[in-house]
Structure formats: C-alpha cells, structure tokens
Write an enzyme that holds these catalytic residues in place. Structure first.
Site, PDB file in Angstrom:
ATOM      1  N   TYR A  71       0.836  -1.217   0.000  1.00 22.74           N
ATOM      2  CA  TYR A  71       0.000   0.000   0.000  1.00 22.74           C
ATOM      3  C   TYR A  71       0.865   1.260   0.000  1.00 22.74           C
ATOM      4  O   TYR A  71       0.516   2.269  -0.602  1.00 22.74           O
ATOM      5  CB  TYR A  71      -0.982  -0.021   1.172  1.00 22.74           C
ATOM      6  CG  TYR A  71      -2.204  -0.837   0.840  1.00 22.74           C
ATOM      7  CD1 TYR A  71      -2.356  -2.148   1.305  1.00 22.74           C
ATOM      8  CD2 TYR A  71      -3.191  -0.342  -0.005  1.00 22.74           C
ATOM      9  CE1 TYR A  71      -3.463  -2.917   0.955  1.00 22.74           C
ATOM     10  CE2 TYR A  71      -4.306  -1.090  -0.359  1.00 22.74           C
ATOM     11  CZ  TYR A  71      -4.439  -2.381   0.118  1.00 22.74           C
ATOM     12  OH  TYR A  71      -5.530  -3.135  -0.244  1.00 22.74           O
ATOM     13  N   ARG A  74       1.688   1.710  -3.569  1.00 21.82           N
ATOM     14  CA  ARG A  74       0.539   2.230  -4.339  1.00 21.82           C
ATOM     15  C   ARG A  74       0.327   3.707  -4.007  1.00 21.82           C
ATOM     16  O   ARG A  74       0.007   4.521  -4.874  1.00 21.82           O
ATOM     17  CB  ARG A  74      -0.719   1.413  -4.043  1.00 21.82           C
ATOM     18  CG  ARG A  74      -0.656  -0.006  -4.574  1.00 21.82           C
ATOM     19  CD  ARG A  74      -1.937  -0.759  -4.320  1.00 21.82           C
ATOM     20  NE  ARG A  74      -3.067  -0.165  -5.047  1.00 21.82           N
ATOM     21  CZ  ARG A  74      -4.336  -0.465  -4.793  1.00 21.82           C
ATOM     22  NH1 ARG A  74      -4.638  -1.337  -3.841  1.00 21.82           N
ATOM     23  NH2 ARG A  74      -5.312   0.089  -5.475  1.00 21.82           N
ATOM     24  N   VAL A 106      -9.211   3.972  -5.116  1.00 17.95           N
ATOM     25  CA  VAL A 106      -8.736   4.437  -3.800  1.00 17.95           C
ATOM     26  C   VAL A 106      -7.740   5.589  -3.977  1.00 17.95           C
ATOM     27  O   VAL A 106      -7.139   6.058  -3.014  1.00 17.95           O
ATOM     28  CB  VAL A 106      -8.100   3.254  -3.021  1.00 17.95           C
ATOM     29  CG1 VAL A 106      -9.181   2.228  -2.673  1.00 17.95           C
ATOM     30  CG2 VAL A 106      -6.962   2.591  -3.785  1.00 17.95           C
ATOM     31  N   ASP A 107      -7.588   6.046  -5.238  1.00 22.22           N
ATOM     32  CA  ASP A 107      -6.704   7.201  -5.478  1.00 22.22           C
ATOM     33  C   ASP A 107      -7.514   8.486  -5.297  1.00 22.22           C
ATOM     34  O   ASP A 107      -8.733   8.444  -5.133  1.00 22.22           O
ATOM     35  CB  ASP A 107      -6.080   7.115  -6.883  1.00 22.22           C
ATOM     36  CG  ASP A 107      -7.115   7.166  -8.012  1.00 22.22           C
ATOM     37  OD1 ASP A 107      -7.144   6.247  -8.847  1.00 22.22           O
ATOM     38  OD2 ASP A 107      -7.902   8.136  -8.050  1.00 22.22           O
ATOM     39  N   HIS A 122     -14.842   2.012  -1.827  1.00 23.69           N
ATOM     40  CA  HIS A 122     -13.840   1.010  -1.417  1.00 23.69           C
ATOM     41  C   HIS A 122     -12.750   1.640  -0.569  1.00 23.69           C
ATOM     42  O   HIS A 122     -11.682   1.064  -0.390  1.00 23.69           O
ATOM     43  CB  HIS A 122     -13.217   0.327  -2.655  1.00 23.69           C
ATOM     44  CG  HIS A 122     -14.193  -0.579  -3.350  1.00 23.69           C
ATOM     45  ND1 HIS A 122     -13.940  -1.167  -4.570  1.00 23.69           N
ATOM     46  CD2 HIS A 122     -15.438  -0.989  -3.014  1.00 23.69           C
ATOM     47  CE1 HIS A 122     -14.979  -1.896  -4.927  1.00 23.69           C
ATOM     48  NE2 HIS A 122     -15.904  -1.795  -4.012  1.00 23.69           N
ATOM     49  N   CYS A 130      -6.801   1.659  12.789  1.00 26.71           N
ATOM     50  CA  CYS A 130      -6.166   0.569  13.530  1.00 26.71           C
ATOM     51  C   CYS A 130      -6.744  -0.771  13.059  1.00 26.71           C
ATOM     52  O   CYS A 130      -7.946  -0.900  12.850  1.00 26.71           O
ATOM     53  CB  CYS A 130      -6.437   0.738  15.025  1.00 26.71           C
ATOM     54  SG  CYS A 130      -5.870  -0.683  15.977  1.00 26.71           S
ATOM     55  N   ALA A 240     -11.812   6.498 -21.538  1.00 27.18           N
ATOM     56  CA  ALA A 240     -12.431   7.569 -20.742  1.00 27.18           C
ATOM     57  C   ALA A 240     -11.968   8.946 -21.215  1.00 27.18           C
ATOM     58  O   ALA A 240     -12.756   9.894 -21.299  1.00 27.18           O
ATOM     59  CB  ALA A 240     -12.069   7.367 -19.271  1.00 27.18           C
TER      60      ALA A 240
HETATM   61  N1  APR Z   1     -10.779   4.039 -20.270  1.00 22.24           N
HETATM   62  C1  APR Z   1     -11.870   3.348 -19.832  1.00 22.24           C
HETATM   63  N2  APR Z   1     -11.816   2.077 -19.354  1.00 22.24           N
HETATM   64  C2  APR Z   1     -10.602   1.484 -19.332  1.00 22.24           C
HETATM   65  C3  APR Z   1      -9.420   2.136 -19.766  1.00 22.24           C
HETATM   66  C4  APR Z   1      -9.554   3.464 -20.256  1.00 22.24           C
HETATM   67  N3  APR Z   1      -8.486   4.155 -20.699  1.00 22.24           N
HETATM   68  N4  APR Z   1      -8.372   1.269 -19.604  1.00 22.24           N
HETATM   69  C5  APR Z   1      -8.884   0.128 -19.082  1.00 22.24           C
HETATM   70  N5  APR Z   1     -10.215   0.256 -18.938  1.00 22.24           N
HETATM   71  C6  APR Z   1     -11.163  -0.711 -18.396  1.00 22.24           C
HETATM   72  C7  APR Z   1     -10.785  -2.150 -18.607  1.00 22.24           C
HETATM   73  O1  APR Z   1     -11.278  -2.612 -19.851  1.00 22.24           O
HETATM   74  C8  APR Z   1     -11.520  -2.827 -17.433  1.00 22.24           C
HETATM   75  O2  APR Z   1     -12.837  -3.199 -17.812  1.00 22.24           O
HETATM   76  O3  APR Z   1     -11.164  -0.528 -16.997  1.00 22.24           O
HETATM   77  C9  APR Z   1     -11.614  -1.722 -16.378  1.00 22.24           C
HETATM   78  C10 APR Z   1     -10.743  -1.984 -15.162  1.00 22.24           C
HETATM   79  O4  APR Z   1     -11.254  -3.127 -14.535  1.00 22.24           O
HETATM   80  P1  APR Z   1     -10.571  -3.686 -13.196  1.00 22.24           P
HETATM   81  O5  APR Z   1      -9.091  -3.708 -13.338  1.00 22.24           O
HETATM   82  O6  APR Z   1     -11.328  -4.917 -12.838  1.00 22.24           O
HETATM   83  O7  APR Z   1     -10.863  -2.543 -12.108  1.00 22.24           O
HETATM   84  P2  APR Z   1     -12.223  -2.236 -11.383  1.00 22.24           P
HETATM   85  O8  APR Z   1     -13.392  -2.519 -12.239  1.00 22.24           O
HETATM   86  O9  APR Z   1     -12.086  -0.849 -10.843  1.00 22.24           O
HETATM   87  O10 APR Z   1     -12.207  -3.255 -10.150  1.00 22.24           O
HETATM   88  C11 APR Z   1     -13.283  -3.090  -9.233  1.00 22.24           C
HETATM   89  O11 APR Z   1     -12.406  -4.758  -7.810  1.00 22.24           O
HETATM   90  O12 APR Z   1     -10.500  -5.635  -7.216  1.00 22.24           O
HETATM   91  C12 APR Z   1     -11.528  -4.904  -6.721  1.00 22.24           C
HETATM   92  O13 APR Z   1     -11.641  -3.260  -5.046  1.00 22.24           O
HETATM   93  C13 APR Z   1     -11.068  -3.553  -6.281  1.00 22.24           C
HETATM   94  O14 APR Z   1     -12.027  -1.422  -6.764  1.00 22.24           O
HETATM   95  C14 APR Z   1     -11.622  -2.649  -7.354  1.00 22.24           C
HETATM   96  C15 APR Z   1     -12.812  -3.415  -7.858  1.00 22.24           C
END
Ligand code: APR
Length: 256
Positions: A71, A74, A106-107, A122, A130, A240
């Site tokens: 962490y 990160r 979480v950013d 999240h 703690c 995005a």
């Molecule tokens: N613009 C839009 N979407 C994008 C881009 C981009 N430039 N780059 C990647 N992606 C998409 C990917 O295609 C994917 O579907 O972002 C998504 C990221 O998915 P994950 O890595 O699964 O992240 P997330 O959906 O935020 O995970 C949800 O899961 O692991 C837990 O708590 C953790 O908050 C996290 C949650």
C-alpha cells in the site's frame, strides 16, 4: 455511419439534456494517468503478486508487513501521477450540471481533477485505521524513499496494534455513508455513466441497475466489453479520456 458513431451520437444527446449526472468509476479511468488497473499486471517488485490476493484480511493476517509495503508503494504511485482529461472533464462538468461521482478507486485523482462530490465506496489510500480497534490513525504516514517488499506499519496510539489502510478488502463491508450516497445518486440522476470498470465486483456493480430502475439512461465507457455492456442503454467502446470530453462538450454547447 458506424454503429459506434451512432451510439456516440445517442450518448451526446443524452449528455446534452442531463441536469443530473451520476458516475460509477473504476480503475480504468485512472489507467491513462499511469496507474495499473486492478486486473492487469503490476510493475516493479510487485509484478509477481496478484492484487486480489494482497487486498484481503487473510493476506494481512499472514504478512501485514508485506501488505503494508504494497500500500505504501501504491500510495507513492498516486503521488507521482496527475489527473487525466477524463477526471478533468468530470470536474468541469459541474459547471453545467449536478455531478455525483461514486468511485471504486482508492486514489484521489477525481478530487485533483476538480470533482467536489466523490464517494469512495472502497475507501482511499490516504486514510488509515487501527487493524484491531478500527480507530482513525490521525498521524501522517511516511512513504519509504525506495521500493521495499516489507515495512512495519505504525502502532495504534490507543491499543498498540498495527495501523492498516482504510480500504475495503475482499469480504469486508463497504463504508455505509459513501455507499448510501452512491445509491441516492443512482436513484436521482438523469444519466448514469459507468466508466473504466469491469463491473464484476459487488455490490458496486448493482448501482447501474438501480439507476436504470429509477428511470436513468446508463452509458458505459470502456474500450472492452463487460457484463454491463449488454445491460446498459449505450455502450461506447472508447477510452475515458476520449469519451468524457466529447460528452462534456455536448452538455456545454447546450447551455450556451
Ligand atoms: N478508459 C476506460 N476504461 C478502461 C481504460 C480506459 N483508458 N483502460 C482500461 N479500462 C477498463 C478495462 O477494460 C476494465 O474493464 O477498466 C476496467 C478496469 O477493470 P478492473 O481492473 O477490474 O478494475 P475495477 O473494475 O475498478 O475493479 C473493481 O475490484 O478488485 C476490486 O476493489 C477492487 O475497486 C476494485 C474493484
């Protein structure tokens, strides 16, 4: 006109008329700032580790010094990057409509991009509690000057147990207030933007359904298809930083 062009026109028309915008964002919106998404490989010392095994109470019980070091790494990654055009578009959109952001991230890039109503369902990298008595840890946490695979977290001033990030690990309850605010935003918006999330983690993945059942149109922004793609009203195979400025421009042009 291609199918995607037609879908983008639909999304622009919905954005132009929306007075209340709600957003569910995931790691994909921060990917173009240089932060690894959750389900793609990490870099450096942490490349060999799977985030889904580190972000768990079991990993903390087994080796809290390693989880703490992860962490801290990160945390330092976020310090080194900046909000991108997607974060900024959502921040600017507040000049033209009511915008409520619910993020799984979480950013702090939404806040640094100008959004003023951000719910972290999240948790965030910048709050600490703690690991035993769960009291907030008020002190600043020092970041290591180089990448380390293990580090000793500070001790809780109340009970002496190790301090942990105030982040929701797999299997843990979501924080009540951010979640409730996220539900209210989904229930009261005109359009619901699902941006950069694989839409697989519950309960966050239910928010677009709540929005749709409450009468909103759901627009997905993701270069890849997800389980959300077939359920939403418009699914854009775009990044995005491509899509959000275009939708913002459609809204801004309407107000003038
Ligand atoms: N613009 C839009 N979407 C994008 C881009 C981009 N430039 N780059 C990647 N992606 C998409 C990917 O295609 C994917 O579907 O972002 C998504 C990221 O998915 P994950 O890595 O699964 O992240 P997330 O959906 O935020 O995970 C949800 O899961 O692991 C837990 O708590 C953790 O908050 C996290 C949650």
């Amino acid at each position: 006109m291609s199918d995607q062009d037609n879908l983008l026109d639909q999304a622009k028309d919905l954005a132009a008329r929306a007075e209340r915008v709600a957003v569910l964002s995931g790691a994909g919106i921060s990917a173009e700032s240089g932060l690894p998404t959750f389900r793609t490989s990490q870099s450096g010392l942490w490349e060999q580790f799977d985030p889904e095994t580190l972000a768990t109470p079991q990993a903390w019980e087994k080796d809290h010094q390693m989880v703490w070091a992860w962490y801290l790494w990160r945390n330092s990654l976020v310090r080194d990057v900046a909000p991108n055009e997607a974060h900024k578009a959502l921040g600017d959109w507040e000049k033209y409509a009511h915008v409520a952001v619910t993020t799984q991230n979480v950013d702090d890039l939404h806040e640094r991009g100008g959004s003023t109503a951000v719910q972290h369902v999240h948790g965030t990298l910048f709050n600490f509690i703690c690991s035993r008595c769960r009291k907030q840890y008020p002190e600043q946490v020092e970041l290591p000057t180089e990448e380390v695979l293990r580090a000793e977290p500070p001790a809780c001033p109340h009970c002496g147990s190790p301090i942990r990030p105030d982040i929701v690990w797999f299997g843990e309850q979501l924080p009540k207030e951010p979640w409730n605010n996220g539900v209210i935003a989904a229930q009261t918006c005109d359009i619901y933007l699902v941006v950069g999330t694989s839409a697989v983690v519950q309960p966050a993945a239910t928010l677009p359904r709540i929005a749709q059942q409450s009468g909103a149109k759901v627009i997905e922004i993701n270069p890849k298809r997800t389980p959300e793609s077939s359920l939403c009203d418009v699914s854009l195979r775009m990044s995005a930083t491509e899509a959000l400025p275009i939708l913002l421009e459609a809204r801004a042009a309407t107000r003038l």
